[in-house]
Design a protein around this motif. Structure first.
Motif, PDB file in Angstrom:
ATOM      1  N   ALA A 144     -20.651 106.599  71.986  1.00 24.05           N
ATOM      2  CA  ALA A 144     -20.751 106.239  73.398  1.00 24.05           C
ATOM      3  C   ALA A 144     -19.866 107.109  74.287  1.00 24.05           C
ATOM      4  O   ALA A 144     -20.248 107.462  75.414  1.00 24.05           O
ATOM      5  N   GLU A 171     -20.763  97.253  71.624  1.00 21.80           N
ATOM      6  CA  GLU A 171     -20.938  95.797  71.538  1.00 21.80           C
ATOM      7  C   GLU A 171     -22.075  95.436  70.583  1.00 21.80           C
ATOM      8  O   GLU A 171     -21.965  94.501  69.784  1.00 21.80           O
ATOM      9  N   ARG A 184     -26.871 101.190  70.047  1.00 23.85           N
ATOM     10  CA  ARG A 184     -26.883 101.785  71.380  1.00 23.85           C
ATOM     11  C   ARG A 184     -25.538 101.667  72.071  1.00 23.85           C
ATOM     12  O   ARG A 184     -25.169 102.509  72.894  1.00 23.85           O
ATOM     13  N   THR A 185     -24.812 100.590  71.783  1.00 23.21           N
ATOM     14  CA  THR A 185     -23.514 100.370  72.417  1.00 23.21           C
ATOM     15  C   THR A 185     -22.525  99.866  71.372  1.00 23.21           C
ATOM     16  O   THR A 185     -22.923  99.323  70.341  1.00 23.21           O
ATOM     17  N   TYR A 201     -18.202 103.694  69.143  1.00 22.70           N
ATOM     18  CA  TYR A 201     -17.342 104.116  70.248  1.00 22.70           C
ATOM     19  C   TYR A 201     -17.370 105.640  70.406  1.00 22.70           C
ATOM     20  O   TYR A 201     -17.490 106.157  71.524  1.00 22.70           O
TER      21      TYR A 201
END
Length: 251
Positions: free
Chosen positions: A86, A166, A163-164, A83
């Protein structure tokens, strides 16, 4: 030319970052309740129904404690770093006069503190449900943090690589179940196939579960030194990897 900010004392940096990460309790307490307490206790109740032998019950109890630590630390730390990456929080931290390593240490220790209530509830209710005799050793004061650090380090590495958020969550959950069933963590070694026992030699959860069993159920043996040595090594490697792979774009 803008004047460079003077770097505060290391203690001041750590306390500020630690308190900042503790504020994550506002959004994470629901997940901590479900994964940190309910999931391990359901594991205790379901597997305990089939493990009547006291030795097998000790594996279920101590494996569930390790499961609680994994959910609470590995998964939450992975999600937090993903998080921050990102949202550009790590880039913001890089503009401040703080050490990159302190961000890692403060995050890991903050989530460890947040996991303590779940750890206590899982242990106490697990003992009540399974009826396992407990011989708590003072070595637990050292063993529990050393079980948490490599798991949190793995979570942090997953978070900075993903990358994310999720993708970090999915990867961390997958690792949780793989590490839980590689080696005699929650299932006794005589119930596991040879390939699982072989993979257990390279899994930190095998050594964490062994150490927890010795300090919670007993007895403490010379194996504890091996377990602690491996956990320290995995901690050093993972935290070093996080420090070198974490985005830190100073401006």
């Amino acid at each position: 030319m803008p004047r460079r900010l003077e770097r505060p004392a290391t203690r001041t940096q750590f306390v500020a970052l630690f308190l900042l990460q503790l504020s994550n309790f506002r959004w994470s307490w629901r997940g901590m309740l479900i994964t940190g307490m309910i999931a391990p206790l359901l594991t205790v109740a379901s597997l305990g129904a089939f493990a009547e032998d006291p030795a097998n019950l000790s594996y279920v109890l101590c494996g569930s404690i390790v499961l609680s630590l994994m959910f609470q630390n590995q998964n939450n730390v992975a999600g937090n770093f993903a998080y921050m990456k990102a949202m550009g929080t790590l880039d913001f931290f890089a503009t401040l006069p703080i050490h990159r390593s302190l961000v890692v240490v403060a995050t890991v220790l903050a989530f460890f503190l947040l996991s303590v209530p779940s750890l206590i509830v899982t242990t106490v209710l697990g003992v009540v449900i399974l009826g396992v005799g407990v011989h708590l050793s003072w070595w637990a004061i050292l063993v529990v943090p050393l079980c948490v650090l490599p798991l949190a380090g793995i979570g942090a590495f997953v978070g900075v690589q993903a990358r994310t958020p999720e993708a970090a969550g999915a990867t961390s959950i997958l690792l949780t179940f793989l590490l839980l069933f590689f080696g005699p963590v929650i299932v006794p070694p005589d119930r596991l196939p040879d390939w699982s026992l072989a993979l257990g030699h390279v899994s930190p959860t095998t050594y964490a579960s062994s150490a927890v069993r010795q300090v919670v159920v007993g007895p403490v043996t010379g194996r504890l030194w091996l377990d602690l040595g491996v956990l320290v090594l995995v901690t050093a490697v993972t935290l070093w990897g996080v420090g070198h792979r974490m985005p830190w774009h100073q401006r």
